[in-house]
Write a protein that holds these residues in place. Structure first.
Motif, PDB file in Angstrom:
ATOM      1  N   CYS A   1      -3.586  -4.096   1.623  1.00 50.91           N
ATOM      2  CA  CYS A   1      -3.274  -2.728   1.069  1.00 50.91           C
ATOM      3  C   CYS A   1      -3.653  -3.149  -0.347  1.00 50.91           C
ATOM      4  O   CYS A   1      -3.411  -2.306  -1.279  1.00 50.91           O
TER       5      CYS A   1
ATOM      6  N   CYS B   1      -1.973   2.613   0.650  1.00 53.44           N
ATOM      7  CA  CYS B   1      -2.626   1.825   1.871  1.00 53.44           C
ATOM      8  C   CYS B   1      -3.097   3.022   2.775  1.00 53.44           C
ATOM      9  O   CYS B   1      -4.365   2.792   3.203  1.00 53.44           O
TER      10      CYS B   1
ATOM     11  N   ARG C   1      -7.735  -0.019   9.360  1.00 56.17           N
ATOM     12  CA  ARG C   1      -6.356   0.408   9.350  1.00 56.17           C
ATOM     13  C   ARG C   1      -6.141   1.289  10.716  1.00 56.17           C
ATOM     14  O   ARG C   1      -5.221   1.488  11.143  1.00 56.17           O
TER      15      ARG C   1
ATOM     16  N   ASP D   1       1.136  -6.476   5.431  1.00 54.93           N
ATOM     17  CA  ASP D   1       0.294  -5.389   5.803  1.00 54.93           C
ATOM     18  C   ASP D   1      -0.045  -5.291   7.108  1.00 54.93           C
ATOM     19  O   ASP D   1       0.221  -3.988   7.868  1.00 54.93           O
TER      20      ASP D   1
ATOM     21  N   TYR E   1       3.992   5.423   5.927  1.00 59.40           N
ATOM     22  CA  TYR E   1       2.456   4.939   6.458  1.00 59.40           C
ATOM     23  C   TYR E   1       2.220   6.058   7.455  1.00 59.40           C
ATOM     24  O   TYR E   1       2.401   5.993   8.651  1.00 59.40           O
TER      25      TYR E   1
END
Length: 642
Positions: A178, A219, A229, A451, A499
């Motif tokens: 991130c 992120c 991701r 992360d 997130y």
């Protein structure tokens, strides 16, 4: 049968038969490149006379992951002094064709002590240390000797040990980061560490909430199709494991043909059976969620399968993280009890006179609370300050490995009670110091990032949309369930609130099935974050599965405390597939601060396996779940050496 599949051996590890004790000692020194603690008493199973093939070294230059070309096959090369490594090229998206991108999975193998053509060779066992986001490459390097002492059975079955850095983690590429630099990531972690626990000040929760918001949304905004991701869910990792099994079986057959020089036929169980290969596996903590997901997705691919420190899959999917805390305070109470049991000076927190658990508890809480408004300054060549949150972090870490860390924790707390923070400052130095380019290449960056934990846990789980007020209510509930770690534990859900990346594919259940072989679930009676009841409940969802309970404290039975009973059951299961009777409870052979509640049989096997157990415990601390929650603490060798 299915447990005879995965392999790749380093032939220099094959030894000729000698007198048993002499042979054991020589093989210890020859095939184990681990910490000095591990050398003490290490043994390997006895081998029959087996000729040693003469093969030129695979490589002569220093190993580096960066120099390895990813391939769709497992082309192992020598690495890390006694290991074999490969980069396995796999699809980033298995199901939805959202990208043609590939990943390069970092795979590491500790070879069996016999070649693949040996009649006692039994294939490979995959392992995962947990997290989510733990490095399997680092874990196997640090813990392979201890794990082998649990799994291999003398004159019976010998296994390769295989692990890997999951998607986004460590040496697997692309990495999930991130921040754009390691130094920025480390600086952020230092800031977060200094903010402390929510209870450390009336402003701490607000600041940590805003830091989580900034980092999480920053992120998430980079997560487009083709970005890692979106492709780190456990469903993808489970499918990566299936690919490792298949590719390793290909290698196994080729290796057997090479060793036999094509002069004789290859045994049927050594051949690669495409689409039918079964996995042998031992997973810890989050590795049990990975294991249960694999078993639910691929029930006909289960060989010998152990999950230790079992996660409640539904609680994890909902991102509640509440079922974890059922036995946390039981573990903490055992610190007070055992400190009082052994007394001073074995437990530095005990008094010279009569001791009770309640008195030890009162002293522990008073010392901790005294730092809330009056942190302890430490004067020396490197100035330091011991804070309330530092002590809370220490306690959290010690609960994972009581036999390793309860005594050091008592000493550090007693020192603080005397106004002496000298040793504690040495422990903190690793967490408070960053050196550019420091660290040894074990599986990626020299620091361990939070992360991947956030990305995997949040995309595995349901979307979260709690307001700050709702989160504060949730955090207070967890703190009530576990005053020792509850509020800190709630930060996992907080990070998922901020997130919002959603994966193209995740496995959402059901976690059940009729597996090709019965699964062994294991739990401790006083596990701080995966209570034993989870093992019992989850075993009910897979036909033929059995739950084994170990009557001891700490996170994950095999790694936390040595138990001859537990080790014997696990070893027999991997050798023959035999499961223990339902309801089996194993005693432990050692207690925190020393001593035992069961008769000790000091035979060679016991001494050796018990001596190796700490290396496995340290490996799980360093590369398992704590590596994502307390990165600098989890690899603190100064603390482990106290």
């Amino acid at each position: 049968m299915d447990h005879e599949k995965q392999d790749h051996e380093v032939v220099s590890e094959v030894r000729t038969t000698q007198q048993p004790r002499v042979a054991r000692a020589r093989r210890v020194l020859e095939y184990s490149a681990v910490a000095v603690l591990v050398w003490l008493g290490l043994s390997t199973p006895k081998l029959s006379n087996w000729s040693k093939p003469t093969i030129a070294p695979i490589e002569t230059k220093a190993f580096s992951w960066d120099n390895m070309v990813p391939k769709p096959t497992l082309d192992y090369v020598s690495c890390f002094d006694g290991y074999q490594c490969a980069r396995l090229e796999l699809p980033m998206d298995y199901w939805n064709a959202t990208t043609e991108a590939k990943i390069a999975l970092a795979v590491i193998r500790k070879p069996a002590v016999v070649p693949v053509t040996h009649p006692h060779y039994a294939g490979a066992i995959l392992t995962n240390p947990g997290g989510p986001g733990g490095s399997g490459v680092g874990f196997l390097q640090r813990g392979s000797a201890g794990l082998r002492a649990v799994i291999d059975s003398e004159d019976s079955k010998y296994f390769d040990l295989i692990s890997f850095d999951p998607r986004g983690v460590g040496a697997t590429t692309p990495g999930l980061h991130c921040f754009q630099s390691r130094s920025a990531d480390w600086a952020w972690q230092l800031r977060l560490l200094e903010e402390g626990w929510f209870e450390s000040s009336d402003a701490a929760l607000g600041r940590i909430w805003s830091m989580s918001d900034a980092r999480g949304r920053s992120c998430a905004q980079a997560a487009t199709d083709g970005d890692i991701r979106k492709y780190v869910t456990t469903a993808s990792v489970a499918t990566d494991m299936l690919q490792i099994v298949e590719r390793h079986a290909e290698w196994r057959e080729l290796e057997a043909r090479r060793l036999s020089c094509k002069s004789k036929p290859i045994a049927e169980h050594i051949k690669h059976h495409h689409g039918e290969e079964k996995i042998n596996y031992i997973g810890f903590s989050y590795g049990t969620y990975l294991g249960q997901t694999f078993a639910a997705m691929y029930p006909d691919r289960i060989g010998r399968f152990v999950v230790d420190g079992v996660v409640d899959v539904l609680d994890y999917r909902k991102v509640l993280w509440t079922a974890n805390l059922v036995d946390t305070e039981k573990d903490m109470d055992l610190f007070y009890y055992h400190c009082a049991r052994v007394g001073y000076p074995i437990c530095a927190l005990a008094s010279d006179g009569h001791n009770t658990a309640s008195a030890v508890k009162a002293r522990t809480l008073n010392i901790t609370q005294s730092l809330l408004h009056n942190p302890l300054p430490v004067v020396g060549s490197n100035a330091e300050v011991i804070t309330y949150s530092d002590v809370r972090n220490l306690i959290f870490l010690a609960l994972y490995s009581p036999t390793r860390l309860f005594a050091p924790m008592a000493k550090l707390l007693a020192d603080i009670g005397k106004g002496d923070g000298t040793v504690f400052a040495q422990v903190l130095r690793a967490a408070h110091t960053y050196e550019c380019g420091s660290g040894v290449e074990t599986g990626g960056a020299s620091i361990i990032s939070r992360d991947p934990l956030q990305a995997i846990a949040c995309t595995d789980g349901d979307p979260q949309s709690l307001s700050r007020a709702e989160f504060e209510e949730y955090s207070a509930d967890l703190a009530q369930r576990s005053p020792t770690i509850g509020s800190f534990w709630s930060s996992v859900r907080m990070n998922c609130i901020h997130y919002d990346v959603r994966a193209p594919h995740r496995f959402a259940g059901p976690w059940e099935g009729n597996t090709s072989n019965g699964i062994l679930f294991i739990g401790n009676t006083a596990d701080p974050v995966t209570p034993g009841i989870n093992a019992i409940n989850m075993a009910k969802t897979f036909e033929g599965a059995v739950a084994l309970i170990q009557d001891g404290p700490g996170h994950c039975a095999v790694a936390s405390t040595y138990s001859r009973c537990t080790v014997g059951i696990v070893r027999e299961y991997f050798a023959s597939g035999k499961l223990p009777p339902a309801g089996t409870v194993c005693p432990v052979d050692e207690l925190p601060f020393g001593g035992s509640d069961v008769p000790t049989i000091e035979d060679a096997a016991f001494v050796e396996a018990k001596a190796l157990q700490p290396s496995l415990a340290d490996a799980l601390l360093a590369y398992g779940g704590l590596s994502g929650m307390l990165p600098a603490w989890s690899t603190n060798d100064v603390l482990f050496a106290l």
